[in-house]
Motif scaffolding. Structure first.
Motif, PDB file in Angstrom:
ATOM      1  N   VAL A 209       0.845  -1.200   0.000  1.00  0.00           N
ATOM      2  CA  VAL A 209       0.000   0.000   0.000  1.00  0.00           C
ATOM      3  C   VAL A 209       0.878   1.246   0.000  1.00  0.00           C
ATOM      4  O   VAL A 209       1.731   1.432   0.889  1.00  0.00           O
ATOM      5  CB  VAL A 209      -0.946   0.019   1.225  1.00  0.00           C
ATOM      6  CG1 VAL A 209      -1.875   1.239   1.155  1.00  0.00           C
ATOM      7  CG2 VAL A 209      -1.753  -1.262   1.306  1.00  0.00           C
ATOM      8  N   ASN A 210       0.643   2.096  -1.003  1.00  0.00           N
ATOM      9  CA  ASN A 210       1.254   3.429  -1.013  1.00  0.00           C
ATOM     10  C   ASN A 210       0.271   4.394  -0.352  1.00  0.00           C
ATOM     11  O   ASN A 210      -0.853   4.560  -0.836  1.00  0.00           O
ATOM     12  CB  ASN A 210       1.536   3.882  -2.448  1.00  0.00           C
ATOM     13  CG  ASN A 210       2.465   2.935  -3.181  1.00  0.00           C
ATOM     14  OD1 ASN A 210       3.471   2.483  -2.625  1.00  0.00           O
ATOM     15  ND2 ASN A 210       2.147   2.626  -4.429  1.00  0.00           N
ATOM     16  N   VAL A 211       0.652   4.991   0.741  1.00  0.00           N
ATOM     17  CA  VAL A 211      -0.243   5.878   1.486  1.00  0.00           C
ATOM     18  C   VAL A 211       0.098   7.324   1.123  1.00  0.00           C
ATOM     19  O   VAL A 211       1.199   7.805   1.408  1.00  0.00           O
ATOM     20  CB  VAL A 211      -0.111   5.651   3.010  1.00  0.00           C
ATOM     21  CG1 VAL A 211      -1.122   6.531   3.748  1.00  0.00           C
ATOM     22  CG2 VAL A 211      -0.321   4.183   3.360  1.00  0.00           C
ATOM     23  N   LEU A 212      -0.888   7.994   0.521  1.00  0.00           N
ATOM     24  CA  LEU A 212      -0.674   9.357   0.013  1.00  0.00           C
ATOM     25  C   LEU A 212      -1.681  10.305   0.632  1.00  0.00           C
ATOM     26  O   LEU A 212      -2.884  10.008   0.679  1.00  0.00           O
ATOM     27  CB  LEU A 212      -0.800   9.364  -1.512  1.00  0.00           C
ATOM     28  CG  LEU A 212       0.071   8.338  -2.253  1.00  0.00           C
ATOM     29  CD1 LEU A 212      -0.229   8.352  -3.740  1.00  0.00           C
ATOM     30  CD2 LEU A 212       1.561   8.612  -1.993  1.00  0.00           C
ATOM     31  N   ASN A 213      -1.204  11.444   1.098  1.00  0.00           N
ATOM     32  CA  ASN A 213      -2.041  12.409   1.799  1.00  0.00           C
ATOM     33  C   ASN A 213      -2.487  13.515   0.846  1.00  0.00           C
ATOM     34  O   ASN A 213      -1.673  14.247   0.290  1.00  0.00           O
ATOM     35  CB  ASN A 213      -1.243  13.006   2.971  1.00  0.00           C
ATOM     36  CG  ASN A 213      -2.094  13.918   3.834  1.00  0.00           C
ATOM     37  OD1 ASN A 213      -3.306  14.027   3.652  1.00  0.00           O
ATOM     38  ND2 ASN A 213      -1.453  14.592   4.785  1.00  0.00           N
ATOM     39  N   ALA A 214      -3.824  13.611   0.648  1.00  0.00           N
ATOM     40  CA  ALA A 214      -4.370  14.665  -0.211  1.00  0.00           C
ATOM     41  C   ALA A 214      -5.030  15.760   0.611  1.00  0.00           C
ATOM     42  O   ALA A 214      -5.813  16.556   0.086  1.00  0.00           O
ATOM     43  CB  ALA A 214      -5.373  14.066  -1.198  1.00  0.00           C
ATOM     44  N   THR A 215      -4.711  15.833   1.918  1.00  0.00           N
ATOM     45  CA  THR A 215      -5.311  16.828   2.809  1.00  0.00           C
ATOM     46  C   THR A 215      -4.236  17.806   3.301  1.00  0.00           C
ATOM     47  O   THR A 215      -3.030  17.539   3.183  1.00  0.00           O
ATOM     48  CB  THR A 215      -5.967  16.145   4.029  1.00  0.00           C
ATOM     49  OG1 THR A 215      -4.941  15.745   4.935  1.00  0.00           O
ATOM     50  CG2 THR A 215      -6.775  14.933   3.600  1.00  0.00           C
TER      51      THR A 215
END
Length: 209
Positions: free
Chosen positions: A91-97
């Protein structure tokens, strides 16, 4: 001629048909009429008890030959076999916030739950500050019925999307502004158990007539 030939006596020739033949004709007509009335009455009784004649007769075979639903576990079992385990998914965890540190925190929790962690950081420009919901789970088309459903047990309500990547077991978790937290571990484990367990699904079988 006048009076030379006279009929004497009290007997005259009869000009009508014999009574025996008339009686026979009458009995035949009466018998035919009686049989007709009996047949008509029988048909009426059949209509009453069968519910309306031809329509009821026509509906009978259709009801007997209607499709019947039986339970079969084959489709669900096939899906369960294709589901990878959390340890097989990267899982690549990416923050869009705008919230800093959210990607790292989420990635650490997923790692504790058995998932492999890939890239951790900010989302690309295509998604940064543009995900309103809890998040987006993004993967290959082949991951739509495999890795993505498994990961979705950790974040219900996330949108599942596919792209052109090849690896079916490498997916992105893009955190949206509506994200609060991952599902509680015990609830996620229950969801995983249900997902992995084959469930009987109704299959339609037709009765031959």
């Amino acid at each position: 001629m006048g009076g030379q030939y006279r009929i004497t006596g009290d007997k005259y020739p009869r000009m009508r048909r014999p009574r025996g033949r008339r009686r026979l004709v009458f009995l035949v007509v009466a018998s035919v009429t009686a049989l007709g009335l009996i047949g008509w009455g029988t048909l009426q009784l059949i209509d009453v008890f069968t519910g309306g004649g031809d329509k009821a007769t026509a509906a009978g075979p259709k009801a007997d030959c209607a499709s019947k639903v039986s339970a079969s576990a084959t489709p669900a079992a096939a899906i369960a076999k294709t589901l990878p385990k959390p340890g097989q998914i990267t899982v690549n965890v990416l923050n869009a916030t705008p919230r800093s540190g959210l990607a790292r925190e989420t990635a650490d929790e997923l790692e504790k739950r058995g998932f492999k962690i890939g890239d951790v950081g900010n989302a690309t420009d295509a998604y940064d500050k543009k995900v309103d919901g809890a998040g987006i789970l993004l993967g290959a088309k082949s991951a739509y019925s495999a890795a993505l459903p498994v990961l979705s047990t950790q974040l219900p309500g996330a949108e599942l999307k596919t792209d052109g990547r090849d690896k079916a077991t490498e997916v992105d978790l893009i955190i949206g502004t509506g994200f609060k937290s991952l599902t509680k571990k015990e609830d996620a484990d229950k969801a995983l158990a249900v997902l992995a367990k084959p469930q009987p699904t109704p299959s339609t079988s037709k009765k031959t007539c």
